[in-house]
Write an enzyme that holds these catalytic residues in place. Structure first.
Site, PDB file in Angstrom:
ATOM      1  N   HIS A   1       6.174 151.682  35.372  1.00 47.91           N
ATOM      2  CA  HIS A   1       7.113 150.554  35.373  1.00 47.91           C
ATOM      3  C   HIS A   1       8.556 150.994  35.130  1.00 47.91           C
ATOM      4  O   HIS A   1       9.439 150.141  35.044  1.00 47.91           O
ATOM      5  CB  HIS A   1       6.673 149.558  34.304  1.00 47.91           C
ATOM      6  CG  HIS A   1       6.684 150.161  32.922  1.00 47.91           C
ATOM      7  ND1 HIS A   1       5.849 151.199  32.554  1.00 47.91           N
ATOM      8  CD2 HIS A   1       7.459 149.924  31.854  1.00 47.91           C
ATOM      9  CE1 HIS A   1       6.105 151.542  31.309  1.00 47.91           C
ATOM     10  NE2 HIS A   1       7.080 150.796  30.852  1.00 47.91           N
ATOM     11  N   ASP A   2       8.784 152.282  34.972  1.00 46.19           N
ATOM     12  CA  ASP A   2      10.147 152.782  34.727  1.00 46.19           C
ATOM     13  C   ASP A   2      10.697 153.569  35.909  1.00 46.19           C
ATOM     14  O   ASP A   2      11.848 154.020  35.853  1.00 46.19           O
ATOM     15  CB  ASP A   2      10.148 153.728  33.506  1.00 46.19           C
ATOM     16  CG  ASP A   2       9.799 153.016  32.223  1.00 46.19           C
ATOM     17  OD1 ASP A   2      10.111 151.817  32.104  1.00 46.19           O
ATOM     18  OD2 ASP A   2       9.215 153.655  31.332  1.00 46.19           O
TER      19      ASP A   2
ATOM     20  N   ASP B   1       4.548 154.990  23.260  1.00 44.34           N
ATOM     21  CA  ASP B   1       5.884 154.928  23.845  1.00 44.34           C
ATOM     22  C   ASP B   1       6.802 155.981  23.210  1.00 44.34           C
ATOM     23  O   ASP B   1       6.767 156.176  21.991  1.00 44.34           O
ATOM     24  CB  ASP B   1       6.433 153.520  23.568  1.00 44.34           C
ATOM     25  CG  ASP B   1       7.663 153.185  24.372  1.00 44.34           C
ATOM     26  OD1 ASP B   1       7.571 153.128  25.604  1.00 44.34           O
ATOM     27  OD2 ASP B   1       8.730 152.965  23.754  1.00 44.34           O
TER      28      ASP B   1
ATOM     29  N   GLU C   1       3.790 159.356  25.722  1.00 45.97           N
ATOM     30  CA  GLU C   1       4.802 159.276  26.780  1.00 45.97           C
ATOM     31  C   GLU C   1       5.780 160.436  26.604  1.00 45.97           C
ATOM     32  O   GLU C   1       6.747 160.357  25.850  1.00 45.97           O
ATOM     33  CB  GLU C   1       5.555 157.942  26.753  1.00 45.97           C
ATOM     34  CG  GLU C   1       6.379 157.781  28.033  1.00 45.97           C
ATOM     35  CD  GLU C   1       7.579 156.854  27.915  1.00 45.97           C
ATOM     36  OE1 GLU C   1       8.131 156.481  28.952  1.00 45.97           O
ATOM     37  OE2 GLU C   1       7.995 156.531  26.780  1.00 45.97           O
TER      38      GLU C   1
ATOM     39  N   ASP D   1      -0.572 149.643  24.740  1.00 48.93           N
ATOM     40  CA  ASP D   1       0.708 150.342  24.635  1.00 48.93           C
ATOM     41  C   ASP D   1       1.154 150.214  23.180  1.00 48.93           C
ATOM     42  O   ASP D   1       1.245 149.104  22.654  1.00 48.93           O
ATOM     43  CB  ASP D   1       1.707 149.637  25.566  1.00 48.93           C
ATOM     44  CG  ASP D   1       2.718 150.584  26.160  1.00 48.93           C
ATOM     45  OD1 ASP D   1       3.272 151.389  25.384  1.00 48.93           O
ATOM     46  OD2 ASP D   1       2.965 150.509  27.365  1.00 48.93           O
TER      47      ASP D   1
HETATM   48  C1  NOJ Z   1       9.563 153.704  27.613  1.00 48.58           C
HETATM   49  C2  NOJ Z   1       9.005 152.484  28.272  1.00 48.58           C
HETATM   50  O1  NOJ Z   1       8.122 152.871  29.286  1.00 48.58           O
HETATM   51  C3  NOJ Z   1      10.188 151.693  28.777  1.00 48.58           C
HETATM   52  O2  NOJ Z   1       9.803 150.644  29.631  1.00 48.58           O
HETATM   53  C4  NOJ Z   1      10.948 151.189  27.584  1.00 48.58           C
HETATM   54  O3  NOJ Z   1      12.118 150.514  28.024  1.00 48.58           O
HETATM   55  C5  NOJ Z   1      11.374 152.347  26.670  1.00 48.58           C
HETATM   56  N1  NOJ Z   1      10.318 153.301  26.457  1.00 48.58           N
HETATM   57  C6  NOJ Z   1      11.776 151.819  25.318  1.00 48.58           C
HETATM   58  O4  NOJ Z   1      10.647 151.328  24.642  1.00 48.58           O
END
Ligand code: NOJ
Length: 537
Positions: free
Chosen positions: A325-326, A202, A265, A100
């Protein structure tokens, strides 16, 4: 699979959230030696690559997405030697390893930021966004932090605000300064030289902001819940110049041997299409979250796939993500029965699948009592914690029915609570059950490997005449081809799909108990059932 097809096209990606996968030293947090112990399990899933969420040194204000050193390993996760062992062991098993990369922001404890904040004339001042208060003393603009509050924090030492669109501990880097990109490319080189197979980048869409940092306009579609969504990110995302940065990253990857992959992402429908690059010179896989964000109906999912199929540029390759994970876990979003249908869709649509750890055993969101809440958006905004908190989908992997679910030593306290159902939903039990979600996952990856049409063939929607049923074919020259029939509803149907063919053989059913040859003129599909049918020509 043909050698001319890169692995990231035919393969399956498995995301490990390292804090929650396997704790090897009893501190309650997963780590690299833990991942090493579980690599054979990962291989047994029939996946081709592992993406590990950040493992770098970090004060953990956003659980590793606040990086304090881009070329180190956080001691919580182990040592660089541990990392090298994981990489070597993965490669020895034919698994690729994707890291990542968090280039948009650093930790406020990163040496670059410490220098930048030390004085207005520090050479790294311009590596971040520093702005004076407005003449009336107000904030430099109206942007909001995704985790609550404004996107600006005042630093009394130098009398200016710095920009952070997530937590205040995540100051944003300024990629209009070429030194910043050069430094980030150096960090990427460090890992590529070690043999890492690519990066998941990210918030790739945010790396460049409007030159004048203009105010964002109100978002007319805001649902009134999360203030961070109350503005449209017109000036803070998807600025045209971001593509130069992405191209530079891709050029770096392409300068290495092997098929190194750049995954972006990207979030919003349509946004992902911009990140293939006009000359397919940006991301090979700009993430497509439509299976997460689309209402779970046959009609909506079909429409999302058709939109995507029509939009992916010629020569570009699609991808699908079912969980991460989000986002709330898929089994909690759509229910346990439909989670099987969703796995079948993920692993049979045209595009590289990305699977989130634990979804293969049907893990669900775990309710987190207020005193255990850790995720920054939930901690900072307790009044909307249920809507914005991401702890429920990050709980420890459920390996067995023993103490701490086999995630951590008996006397350890896992960093997040375990699911209440771990004694009955875990890997060990599902390994013994030939109809378990785990058995289905493995059967799906097996089938993808044995039927090239499923991995890399063409896609075509099949009209079924039934609102709850979505069907499509996957075909490739020289292959029999497959027909996939997904029932999103809880009623059984008999379909006439004779337009596709006369007869087919059931290659896989979501409940794993059906086989044999079926007549397509009268195909019975059970409630909540998904079928992969091998066409008999
Ligand atoms: C996306 C990530 O997947 C998330 O977990 C993170 O909090 C934010 N970007 C900030 O880096």
């Amino acid at each position: 699979m043909s050698d001319s097809i890169p692995w990231w096209q035919s393969g399956v990606i498995y995301q490990i959230y390292p804090r929650s996968f396997q704790d090897s030293n009893g501190d309650g947090v997963g780590d690299l030696p833990g991942i090493l112990q579980r690599l054979d399990y990962v291989c047994s899933l029939g996946v081709d690559a592992v993406w590990i969420s950040p493992i770098y040194p970090s004060p953990m204000h956003d659980f590793g997405y606040d990086v304090a050193d881009y070329t180190g390993i956080h001691p919580l996760f182990g040592t660089m030697d541990d990392f090298d062992q994981v990489l070597e062991a993965a490669h020895a098993r034919g698994l690729r390893l994707i890291l990542d990369l968090v280039p948009n922001h650093t930790s406020d404890e990163h040496p670059w930021f410490l220098e930048s904040r030390s004085s207005r004339d520090n050479p790294k001042r311009d590596w971040y966004f520093w702005r004076d208060p407005k003449p009336d003393g107000g904030l430099p603009n109206n942007w909001r932090g995704a985790f609550g509050g404004p996107a600006w924090t005042f630093d009394p030492q130098t009398g200016q605000y710095y920009l952070h669109q997530f937590d205040p501990h995540q100051p944003e880097l300024n990629y209009r300064n070429p030194e910043v990109l050069a430094a980030m490319l150096d960090a990427m080189r460090f890992w590529l030289d070690k043999g890492v197979d690519g990066f998941r980048v990210d918030v790739i869409t945010m790396m460049i902001k409007d030159v004048a940092l203009r105010d964002n306009p109100p978002n007319p579609e805001w649902d009134g819940v999360n203030p961070a969504d109350s503005l449209k990110p017109v000036y803070s995302r998807n600025q045209p110049e971001v593509h130069e940065i992405v191209r530079a990253m891709r050029r770096l990857l392409d300068s290495y041997p092997g098929d190194r992959v750049l995954i972006g992402e990207t979030w919003v429908r349509g946004e992902y299409l911009q990140y293939y690059g006009a000359a397919l010179d940006e991301c090979q896989l700009p993430f497509n979250f439509d299976l997460i964000r689309t209402p779970w109906t046959a009609h909506d999912v079909c429409a999302a796939v058709e939109y995507y199929e029509a939009g992916v540029p010629q020569g570009g390759w699609p991808n699908y993500v079912l969980g991460n994970h989000d986002q709330p876990r898929v089994a909690s979003r759509v229910g346990a029965n439909q989670a099987r249908v969703a796995q079948m869709a993920l692993l049979t649509l045209r595009g590289t699948p990305t699977c989130y750890y634990g979804d293969e055993i049907g893990m669900e969101n775990v309710p987190i009592p207020p005193e255990f809440v850790q995720d920054p958006p939930a901690v900072r905004q307790p009044e909307i914690a249920d809507a914005v908190g991401r702890d429920p989908e990050r709980t420890p992997m459920q390996w067995d029915a023993g103490p701490n679910a086999g995630f951590s030593a008996q006397d350890a306290t896992p960093w997040l609570p375990l699911a209440a159902d771990y004694a009955t939903r875990n890997v060990a039990m599902q390994e013994r059950d030939s109809t378990s979600p785990l058995a289905l996952f493995r059967a799906l990856t097996d089938l993808r490997r044995s039927e090239p049409a499923l991995a890399v063939g063409d896609y075509a929607t099949v009209k079924t005449g039934v609102a709850d049923i979505y069907a499509y074919t996957r075909t490739a020259p020289g292959c029999a081809g497959s027909l996939i029939v997904l029932n999103f509803g809880c009623e059984a149907h008999t379909l006439n799909l004779s337009a596709v063919g006369f007869r087919a053989e059931i290659a896989l059913a979501t409940e794993l108990q059906r086989g044999g040859v079926v007549e397509l003129a009268a195909l019975n599909v059970a409630a909540n059932e998904g079928l992969v049918l091998r066409l008999v020509r």
